[in-house]
Structures are given as C-alpha cells and as structure tokens.
Design a protein around this motif. Structure first.
Motif, short mmCIF file in Angstrom:
data_model
loop_
_atom_site.label_atom_id
_atom_site.label_comp_id
_atom_site.label_asym_id
_atom_site.label_seq_id
_atom_site.Cartn_x
_atom_site.Cartn_y
_atom_site.Cartn_z
N LEU A 86 0.45 -1.17 0.33
CA LEU A 86 0.28 0.06 0.02
C LEU A 86 0.84 1.01 0.37
O LEU A 86 0.69 2.35 -1.34
CB LEU A 86 -0.57 -0.15 1.20
CG LEU A 86 -2.17 0.36 1.27
CD1 LEU A 86 -3.18 0.27 0.16
CD2 LEU A 86 -3.30 1.20 2.32
N ALA A 87 1.80 0.94 0.77
CA ALA A 87 2.92 2.32 0.71
C ALA A 87 3.30 2.37 -0.75
O ALA A 87 3.75 3.30 -1.02
CB ALA A 87 4.33 2.22 1.41
N GLN A 88 3.84 1.19 -0.81
CA GLN A 88 5.10 1.78 -2.52
C GLN A 88 3.71 2.25 -3.77
O GLN A 88 4.19 2.80 -4.17
CB GLN A 88 5.40 0.20 -2.64
CG GLN A 88 6.04 0.41 -4.50
CD GLN A 88 7.12 1.33 -4.40
OE1 GLN A 88 7.76 1.11 -3.28
NE2 GLN A 88 7.28 2.09 -5.10
N ALA A 147 1.10 18.03 -10.87
CA ALA A 147 0.08 18.14 -9.24
C ALA A 147 1.81 18.27 -8.45
O ALA A 147 3.14 18.17 -8.50
CB ALA A 147 -0.19 17.36 -8.87
N ARG A 148 1.14 19.05 -7.33
CA ARG A 148 2.46 19.04 -6.46
C ARG A 148 1.78 17.64 -4.89
O ARG A 148 1.13 18.65 -4.02
CB ARG A 148 2.59 20.67 -5.44
CG ARG A 148 3.61 21.21 -7.04
CD ARG A 148 3.17 22.93 -6.48
NE ARG A 148 2.28 23.64 -5.63
CZ ARG A 148 1.26 23.58 -6.56
NH1 ARG A 148 1.88 24.26 -7.86
NH2 ARG A 148 0.27 24.60 -5.67
N PRO A 149 1.64 16.85 -4.66
CA PRO A 149 1.01 15.66 -3.75
C PRO A 149 2.39 15.54 -2.23
O PRO A 149 3.20 15.89 -2.52
CB PRO A 149 1.29 14.14 -4.81
CG PRO A 149 2.70 14.55 -5.65
CD PRO A 149 3.11 15.86 -6.18
N TYR A 150 1.02 15.70 -0.98
CA TYR A 150 1.51 15.72 -0.17
C TYR A 150 1.32 14.17 0.51
O TYR A 150 -0.24 14.20 0.56
CB TYR A 150 1.34 16.84 0.77
CG TYR A 150 1.71 16.48 2.20
CD1 TYR A 150 2.63 17.04 2.29
CD2 TYR A 150 1.17 15.86 2.94
CE1 TYR A 150 3.49 17.27 4.28
CE2 TYR A 150 1.27 15.83 4.28
CZ TYR A 150 2.53 16.48 4.70
OH TYR A 150 2.19 16.32 6.21
N VAL A 151 1.96 13.05 0.85
CA VAL A 151 1.95 12.27 1.83
C VAL A 151 0.91 12.56 3.02
O VAL A 151 1.60 12.63 3.69
CB VAL A 151 1.73 10.55 1.16
CG1 VAL A 151 2.48 9.65 1.70
CG2 VAL A 151 2.96 10.94 -0.01
N ILE A 152 0.15 11.91 3.59
CA ILE A 152 -0.30 12.14 4.84
C ILE A 152 -0.32 10.44 5.25
O ILE A 152 -1.04 9.39 4.39
CB ILE A 152 -1.69 12.67 5.29
CG1 ILE A 152 -1.94 13.64 4.89
CG2 ILE A 152 -2.58 11.72 6.65
CD1 ILE A 152 -3.63 14.25 4.87
N PRO A 153 0.44 10.14 6.47
CA PRO A 153 0.12 8.14 6.46
C PRO A 153 -1.62 7.66 6.28
O PRO A 153 -1.97 8.34 7.43
CB PRO A 153 1.58 8.48 8.02
CG PRO A 153 1.12 10.24 8.13
CD PRO A 153 0.74 10.83 7.32
N PHE A 154 -0.67 6.77 7.49
CA PHE A 154 -1.85 5.06 7.41
C PHE A 154 -2.87 6.32 8.60
O PHE A 154 -1.45 6.82 9.52
CB PHE A 154 -1.64 4.29 7.42
CG PHE A 154 -2.81 3.08 7.45
CD1 PHE A 154 -3.50 3.03 6.55
CD2 PHE A 154 -2.03 2.49 9.24
CE1 PHE A 154 -3.81 2.21 7.43
CE2 PHE A 154 -3.59 2.04 9.37
CZ PHE A 154 -4.12 1.09 8.80
N GLY A 155 -3.69 6.55 8.87
CA GLY A 155 -4.39 6.51 9.72
C GLY A 155 -4.15 8.27 10.57
O GLY A 155 -4.57 8.82 11.17
N GLY A 156 -3.58 8.86 9.99
CA GLY A 156 -2.93 9.86 9.81
C GLY A 156 -1.67 10.09 10.71
O GLY A 156 -1.38 11.45 11.76
N SER A 157 -1.34 8.94 11.10
CA SER A 157 -0.30 9.32 12.71
C SER A 157 0.92 8.78 12.28
O SER A 157 1.35 8.33 11.87
CB SER A 157 -0.74 7.53 13.31
OG SER A 157 -1.82 7.33 13.51
#
Length: 326
Positions: free
Chosen positions: A130-132, A146-156
């Motif tokens: 999933l992370a990959q 685009a300029r993406p930003y990754v928010i981690p799983f669960g926002g944690s």
C-alpha cells in the motif's frame, strides 16, 4: 515546517453517562464520554484533530494534492477527502483491494465520492504494498504537474499526534482528576498524543487489529512526539477485543454497541469505538477500572463506517422487534 490550521471548533463536549455507569457497577458520576465524533467536518471523528496538523504542513509546503492510504471504509480517508474539499485541494485515496470492493459501495465510500476524491485500488497485499502504491501515485501526479503531499496511514505521525495532545489538555481542563481515558487503538496516533498530555498510566488503549504490533506503533509515535523514551511495556493496552480480525464483527463488540445505544443513545462503530467500549466494559469487570475513578471514554466517531459493515447491519436489522397492535 508545520503550521496548524482550523478544521473544527474546540473543545468538543464532555458528557456524563450515568445510566451506563450504573449498569457497569460504577458510580453515577464516574463515567464520561468525550464527543470527538462531533468534530463537524465530513461527518466527524478523531482524525480531524490530526489533519489540522498534517494538512497544515501540506499547505505550508505548497501542496495542491493530498494522498493517503487505508482500507475501503477508512474514516481517516473520508475526513482527508472532506478537508481537501474545504480547502480546495485535490485528494487521491489509495485503498487496499480492487474495484470490486466498491461494487456495493456504502458507508465511507459514498462520502469519499461526494467529497470529490479519486480512488486508486492497490490490490490485496502487505502494508508495504500500500505504501509503495502511494509512492507510485505521487510519482504519476508529479509527472502531471501536481504537487502531492502524503498523509500517513491513519494520519498517525508524531506531527499528527499533536492533535491529541490538544485533546488531552482539553480533558484536563474539562475534568480535573481524570483517572482513565479509554480509546480505540488503531494506527496509534490518538493514543500516543493522549500519552503526551496525560502520561502512560492514565491512557488505556483497546487494540482494534489495524496494525500487527500496536505497542511498538504507539511507543514509536510517542517517542517522536514527546522526545523521551516511552517503552512498549509501560503502555496500557488491551488486546482482547480483536476477535477473528480487524474487519470481522466480534460478538462482545456488538453487545457493547447495543449497550451504549440503549442506555445512552450513543452510536458506536464495529471496528474502532465499538471495540473500545467492549474493552472498557471488560476493564471494569477485571477491576482495571474501578468505582470512584473518573473515567472518560473517547468517542472517536466512525458512524459512516457502521453502514458500510455488512455483518453489523444484517445483525442489527435481524434483531428488530416487531410491535403488534391489539
């Protein structure tokens, strides 16, 4: 770089639960519920507090697209989509499973669509898959400009957990002398943040099966948040409510949901808050939570997910009692 933004109105209410307290054998004034299901944005829930920090950082870094991961009924994903809609950001949700997972879309999936999020199905596999997939989605977005930003799983993350330092401080102001705060333990950030404000000894996490090693997950987040060593062995974690697995209805959880609903009119979900309530009930039976100790149940939300959980819906409808006029 981080800058907190406002996505709700604080503090959330703290309400007594006297009928449930009496039913469990506690004192009438011992049991309270912190209503983080009433956070307003996107149907409410605990993830809003984390998003105030993580999306704030995304905006500070100039992002125009939020990317996050989860299961198809992820409350965090739904609220990320809602935050993006409010702030004018695009949102891509990277879900485990396949498009067949949405053929009878309900619950959070309906809201994800209403908020305008796009979904990428990553297939079945390990969390690393999933992370990959999220990394691959970001690469494609960058190629598109685009300029993406990754928010981690669960926002944690240590950053997101700051939202629950805020919540812990609210609780201290609302209920001085609180002895126990009972919370669902999913990806770990909510519990870690509460520990940052209240310490390990007052926070009881009920493992929900979202991560393989819950104590390690909370410990790592709390270390990064507090700057001190929080050892896994010092954490209060109940592992007894997972049942057959994360997405599978556990009978004591359904009983706990019915108890909270019939005694207090409080609606819980079968994955997180229902498990947390089942853990609280068992903690009282075991003597870990006792009469005379001020105890707060943190309601983390999740109502839309209840309607996306077929087992719970089926069992609840089947239990309806008919009324016959005479």
């Amino acid at each position: 770089m981080s800058a907190k933004i406002a996505l709700s109105t604080w503090p959330t209410p703290l309400e007594p639960m006297p009928r449930l307290a009496r039913a469990l054998g506690l004192g009438e004034g011992d049991l309270w519920v912190k209503r983080d299901d009433l956070t307003g944005l996107g149907g409410g829930g605990n993830k809003v507090r984390k998003l105030e920090w993580t999306v704030g950082e995304a905006l500070a870094e100039g992002a125009d697209t939020l990317v996050t991961t989860g299961a198809a009924q992820s409350n965090h994903a739904r609220l990320t989509a809602a935050a993006g809609a409010r702030l004018g950001l695009n949102v891509v949700l990277v879900f485990s499973g396949t498009p067949k997972s949405a053929e009878r879309g309900s619950g959070n999936l309906v809201l994800d669509s209403l908020f305008g999020a796009r979904i990428f199905w990553a297939g079945d596999g390990e969390p690393s898959t999933l992370a990959q997939a999220a990394d691959d989605v970001c690469e494609q977005l960058r190629r598109e400009g685009a300029r993406p930003y990754v928010i981690p799983f669960g926002g944690s993350s240590p950053l997101g957990a700051r939202g629950y330092v805020d919540a812990g401080n609210e609780l201290l102001a609302q209920l001085p002398g609180v002895r126990h705060v009972v919370v669902a333990l999913g990806s770990g950030g909510t519990m870690a943040g509460l520990i940052g404000a209240l310490g390990e000894e007052r926070v009881l996490g009920v493992h929900c099966g979202a991560v393989a090693e819950p104590a390690a997950a909370v410990s790592d987040l709390a270390d990064g948040l507090t700057g001190r060593s929080v050892t896994p062995g010092a954490l209060r974690i109940r592992p007894d409510q997972v049942g057959s697995g994360y997405g599978v209805l556990h009978e004591p959880v359904l009983d706990a949901m019915r108890t909270a609903a019939t005694l207090e009119g409080i609606v819980l979900d079968p994955i997180y808050s229902g498990r947390a309530m089942a853990g609280l009930i068992q903690a009282v039976r075991d003597g870990d939570v006792r009469r005379g100790e001020r105890t707060v149940f943190l309601h983390s939300g999740g109502l839309p997910g209840l309607f996306g959980h077929a087992q719970t819906v089926h069992r609840s409808v089947a239990a309806l009692r008919a009324f016959r006029a005479v």
